[in-house]
Design a protein around this motif. Sequence first.
Motif, short mmCIF file in Angstrom:
data_model
loop_
_atom_site.label_atom_id
_atom_site.label_comp_id
_atom_site.label_asym_id
_atom_site.label_seq_id
_atom_site.Cartn_x
_atom_site.Cartn_y
_atom_site.Cartn_z
N ASP A 195 0.85 -1.19 0.00
CA ASP A 195 0.00 0.00 0.00
C ASP A 195 0.88 1.24 0.00
O ASP A 195 2.12 1.15 -0.08
CB ASP A 195 -1.00 -0.02 1.17
CG ASP A 195 -0.34 0.16 2.52
OD1 ASP A 195 0.86 0.49 2.60
OD2 ASP A 195 -1.04 -0.02 3.53
N TRP A 213 0.40 -5.72 10.25
CA TRP A 213 0.91 -5.12 9.01
C TRP A 213 2.39 -5.40 8.89
O TRP A 213 3.13 -5.28 9.87
CB TRP A 213 0.61 -3.62 9.02
CG TRP A 213 -0.86 -3.37 9.18
CD1 TRP A 213 -1.54 -3.25 10.35
CD2 TRP A 213 -1.84 -3.34 8.14
NE1 TRP A 213 -2.90 -3.12 10.10
CE2 TRP A 213 -3.10 -3.17 8.76
CE3 TRP A 213 -1.76 -3.43 6.74
CZ2 TRP A 213 -4.29 -3.09 8.03
CZ3 TRP A 213 -2.96 -3.34 6.02
CH2 TRP A 213 -4.19 -3.18 6.66
N ARG A 246 1.99 0.69 12.88
CA ARG A 246 1.70 1.94 12.19
C ARG A 246 1.58 3.10 13.17
O ARG A 246 1.87 4.24 12.83
CB ARG A 246 0.41 1.79 11.37
CG ARG A 246 0.54 0.69 10.31
CD ARG A 246 -0.65 0.64 9.38
NE ARG A 246 -1.88 0.33 10.10
CZ ARG A 246 -3.07 0.28 9.53
NH1 ARG A 246 -3.21 0.52 8.24
NH2 ARG A 246 -4.14 -0.04 10.23
N LYS A 285 -11.42 2.69 12.08
CA LYS A 285 -10.16 3.42 11.91
C LYS A 285 -9.69 3.14 10.49
O LYS A 285 -9.05 2.11 10.21
CB LYS A 285 -9.13 2.96 12.94
CG LYS A 285 -7.98 3.94 13.12
CD LYS A 285 -7.08 3.56 14.27
CE LYS A 285 -6.13 2.45 13.89
NZ LYS A 285 -5.29 1.98 15.01
N ARG A 286 -10.03 4.04 9.59
CA ARG A 286 -9.80 3.83 8.16
C ARG A 286 -8.36 4.21 7.78
O ARG A 286 -7.77 5.08 8.41
CB ARG A 286 -10.79 4.66 7.36
CG ARG A 286 -12.25 4.41 7.73
CD ARG A 286 -13.15 5.52 7.20
NE ARG A 286 -14.48 5.47 7.80
CZ ARG A 286 -14.79 5.98 8.99
NH1 ARG A 286 -13.87 6.58 9.73
NH2 ARG A 286 -16.02 5.90 9.46
N ASP A 287 -7.86 3.58 6.72
CA ASP A 287 -6.54 3.97 6.20
C ASP A 287 -6.67 5.25 5.39
O ASP A 287 -7.74 5.85 5.30
CB ASP A 287 -5.89 2.81 5.42
CG ASP A 287 -6.59 2.54 4.09
OD1 ASP A 287 -7.46 3.33 3.67
OD2 ASP A 287 -6.25 1.51 3.47
N ALA A 288 -5.56 5.67 4.79
CA ALA A 288 -5.55 6.94 4.06
C ALA A 288 -6.57 6.95 2.92
O ALA A 288 -7.05 8.01 2.52
CB ALA A 288 -4.15 7.23 3.53
N TRP A 301 -11.41 -5.23 0.78
CA TRP A 301 -11.34 -3.91 1.39
C TRP A 301 -12.72 -3.29 1.40
O TRP A 301 -13.45 -3.38 0.41
CB TRP A 301 -10.33 -3.04 0.62
CG TRP A 301 -8.99 -3.70 0.59
CD1 TRP A 301 -8.54 -4.60 -0.33
CD2 TRP A 301 -7.97 -3.61 1.60
NE1 TRP A 301 -7.29 -5.05 0.02
CE2 TRP A 301 -6.92 -4.46 1.20
CE3 TRP A 301 -7.85 -2.87 2.78
CZ2 TRP A 301 -5.75 -4.60 1.95
CZ3 TRP A 301 -6.68 -3.02 3.52
CH2 TRP A 301 -5.65 -3.87 3.10
N ASP A 348 -9.60 -1.37 12.71
CA ASP A 348 -9.09 -1.27 11.35
C ASP A 348 -9.18 -2.57 10.56
O ASP A 348 -8.65 -2.64 9.44
CB ASP A 348 -7.66 -0.73 11.33
CG ASP A 348 -6.65 -1.71 11.93
OD1 ASP A 348 -7.06 -2.75 12.46
OD2 ASP A 348 -5.45 -1.41 11.86
#
Lengths: 117, 117
Positions: A16, A38, A58, B14-17, B38, B86
Amino acid sequence: MPSALDPAIAARLKRDAAGLVAAVVQQHDTGEVLMVGWMDDEALHRTLTTGRATYWSRSRREYWVKGATSGNVQHVKSVALDCDGDALLVRVDQVGGACHTGDRTCFDAGELEVTAP
Amino acid sequence: MPSALDPAIAARLKRDAAGLVAAVVQQHDTGEVLMVGWMDDEALHRTLTTGRATYWSRSRREYWVKGATSGNVQHVKSVALDCDGDALLVRVDQVGGACHTGDRTCFDAGELEVTAP
């Protein structure tokens, strides 16, 4: 810093934007899904060569060997990469609980209601 | 576009970018880990309310109902959110193979060598 990960494996990873792939962690004998961590190239390299599941945090921005503090280590039994290279399945023998809350898995307390007809 | 996802659930994500969380998909009875997809808020909403696992395709940039083309649908049995919000564990009844290659799971062809002493 370049990782010592086998270049043939590194070439198959689809990372990613942060350089990471998702690692699904499963208890090898019961099939329980314990957690998702991760990994970057170096965390995967350490996992494959030490037999202790190692992740990239992270939030703390550092490597962590699962159980290094708690003692709840994960002995790695096998690792597989998925068909499109962005997820790993890490089968382990989990000592104690996998979750920092003390639960056996990180999903134990999070059931959502399915309202499908 | 705002999603119709229950705000109480949305607040826990808690989302990623890219606004996504990882969804680990497991066959409910055998425990096989089938794939990782996803989900954004709307994909999770559709999964919870239709009972058909629905994902966001990062490559095609569109929602996809698993099996809409292939017939290999996923009937949702339960969904759980992990302790830090997440990752999702989606337990399904998978019709046919989960992988677009025809394999039962997306991890079947990807074993990596563990060289730990």
